[in-house]
Design a protein around this motif. Structure first.
Motif, short mmCIF file in Angstrom:
data_model
loop_
_atom_site.label_atom_id
_atom_site.label_comp_id
_atom_site.label_asym_id
_atom_site.label_seq_id
_atom_site.Cartn_x
_atom_site.Cartn_y
_atom_site.Cartn_z
N VAL A 60 0.84 -1.19 0.00
CA VAL A 60 0.00 0.00 0.00
C VAL A 60 0.88 1.24 0.00
CG1 VAL A 60 -1.68 1.34 1.31
CG2 VAL A 60 -1.89 -1.14 1.17
N ARG A 105 -3.38 -1.94 -3.80
CA ARG A 105 -4.40 -2.97 -3.63
C ARG A 105 -5.77 -2.40 -3.97
NH1 ARG A 105 -3.70 -4.92 2.29
NH2 ARG A 105 -1.62 -5.06 1.37
N THR A 106 -6.77 -3.26 -3.91
CA THR A 106 -8.14 -2.82 -4.10
C THR A 106 -8.66 -2.30 -2.77
OG1 THR A 106 -8.48 -4.48 -5.81
CG2 THR A 106 -10.44 -3.50 -4.81
N TRP A 138 -8.40 -1.50 6.73
CA TRP A 138 -9.45 -2.43 6.30
C TRP A 138 -10.52 -2.45 7.37
CZ3 TRP A 138 -11.94 -6.80 7.96
CH2 TRP A 138 -12.63 -7.52 6.99
#
Length: 123
Positions: A2, A27-28, A100
């Motif tokens: 990231v 990343r997604t 996240w």
């Protein structure tokens, strides 16, 4: 890996505006929340605003409500912080962060951080 890269800081007079950008990569981010934090000299880092990539729910610190707006551009993987009616006490290094999450955008516990961008508001 990231990577978060902030831009848009600078020097502005009290009452003025700035827009900070945070370009995210690696990343997604659809299950992530993105936050803005700031740290003034001699003070602890504090939460400013946060947004979920998916759904766009937001959260703000009381000190910036009504003056700052966080938004995101999914196509550009970029998060913005529009800062209006700036005050000298908004002077700080502003950091972009990512975490996240399955819930609403949190005010802490972020895992990834940018390098920061300086915002200076003169009186």
């Amino acid at each position: 890996q990231v990577q978060l890269v902030e831009s848009g800081g600078g020097l502005v007079q009290a009452g003025g505006s700035l827009r900070l950008s945070c370009a995210a990569s690696g990343r997604t981010f659809s299950s992530y929340a993105m936050g803005w934090f700031r740290q003034a000299p001699g003070k602890n880092r504090e939460f400013v605003a946060a947004i979920r990539w998916s759904g766009g729910s937001t959260r703000y610190a009381e000190s910036v409500k009504g003056r700052f707006t966080i938004s995101r551009d999914n196509a550009k993987n970029t998060v913005y912080l529009q800062m209006n009616s700036l005050k000298p006490e908004d002077t700080a290094v502003y950091y972009c962060a990512a975490v996240w999450t399955t819930g609403g955008p949190p005010t802490g516990g972020y895992d990834y951080w940018g390098q920061g961008t300086q915002v200076t508001v003169s009186s």
